[in-house]
Design a protein around this motif. Structure first.
Motif, PDB file in Angstrom:
ATOM      1  N   CYS A  78       0.779  -1.275   0.102  1.00 35.05           N
ATOM      2  CA  CYS A  78      -0.039   0.176   0.195  1.00 35.05           C
ATOM      3  C   CYS A  78       0.941   1.335   0.097  1.00 35.05           C
ATOM      4  O   CYS A  78       1.970   1.120   0.216  1.00 35.05           O
ATOM      5  CB  CYS A  78      -0.879  -0.047   1.200  1.00 35.05           C
ATOM      6  N   LYS A 102      -4.132   0.681  -2.052  1.00 35.45           N
ATOM      7  CA  LYS A 102      -3.628  -0.531  -2.460  1.00 35.45           C
ATOM      8  C   LYS A 102      -2.359  -0.425  -3.487  1.00 35.45           C
ATOM      9  O   LYS A 102      -2.784   0.294  -4.377  1.00 35.45           O
ATOM     10  CB  LYS A 102      -4.400  -1.806  -2.422  1.00 35.45           C
ATOM     11  N   THR A 111      -9.076  -7.517  -1.658  1.00 39.26           N
ATOM     12  CA  THR A 111      -9.668  -6.334  -1.478  1.00 39.26           C
ATOM     13  C   THR A 111     -11.076  -6.045  -1.860  1.00 39.26           C
ATOM     14  O   THR A 111     -11.913  -5.374  -1.789  1.00 39.26           O
ATOM     15  CB  THR A 111      -8.808  -5.201  -1.975  1.00 39.26           C
ATOM     16  N   VAL A 117      -6.520  -1.512   0.569  1.00 40.76           N
ATOM     17  CA  VAL A 117      -6.317  -2.653   1.423  1.00 40.76           C
ATOM     18  C   VAL A 117      -6.351  -2.194   3.030  1.00 40.76           C
ATOM     19  O   VAL A 117      -5.868  -1.215   3.405  1.00 40.76           O
ATOM     20  CB  VAL A 117      -5.014  -3.183   0.717  1.00 40.76           C
TER      21      VAL A 117
END
Length: 173
Positions: A78, A102, A111, A117
């Motif tokens: 991320c 993400k 996700t 995320v």
């Protein structure tokens, strides 16, 4: 692989090494966290993460939380902003989950196709040892059939998912 029955393993060095290999092969494992038991899989392996959804009967629209051993692992998951940095310094390791943009290598199954995320660095010492041993970020929602009470012991995981997961790492209640 569909396990016949679930085995509870104590957190010995040999068992942690065994479970790390199981996770690295793309299988799922029940793990303790500081809140409830989770059902872990390699978060960067879409096939492994789909096993979590199948074992739990979890809808594909319900994203997973990814657990990391150290903050360096976030670089593969991320984009971290200043507010997240502050929260991590104050509350990690611990039961704080951050939702961040993400990166492309995070599978959509993790996700549920969203652009963010959920990430967390658990404080549970045994789970952290396993995370370090695998070298992987691990997706790990609660280890119960979807819609049921979250498990707080290894035996609860077996009661709910027996035969759907091969191993549970016993980290106490």
């Amino acid at each position: 692989m569909t396990p016949r029955s679930t085995r509870i393993l104590s957190p010995t060095a040999a068992n942690l090494a065994r479970l790390a290999r199981v996770l690295q092969r793309g299988e799922i494992v029940g793990v303790p966290t500081e809140t409830v038991y989770g059902l872990a899989a390699n978060a960067l392996n879409a096939t492994a993460c789909r096993k979590i959804f199948r074992a739990k009967g979890r809808p594909a629209t319900d994203p997973l939380i990814v657990h990391v051993a150290h903050r360096k692992q976030l670089a593969e998951l991320c984009t971290v902003n200043l507010a997240a940095e502050r929260l991590m310094r104050a509350f990690w390791p611990g039961p704080l989950t951050l939702v961040l943009p993400k990166l492309a290598n995070v599978p959509d199954v993790v996700t549920s196709g969203r652009p963010s995320v959920a990430v967390r660095m658990p404080a549970h010492a045994i789970f952290r040892r396993l995370l370090r041993r695998t070298g992987l970020p691990l997706a790990a929602p609660s280890a119960n059939p979807f819609g049921y009470v979250s498990p707080t012991t290894a035996a609860h995981v077996v009661d709910g998912l027996n035969g759907k997961v091969g191993f549970v790492l016993d980290g106490g209640p």
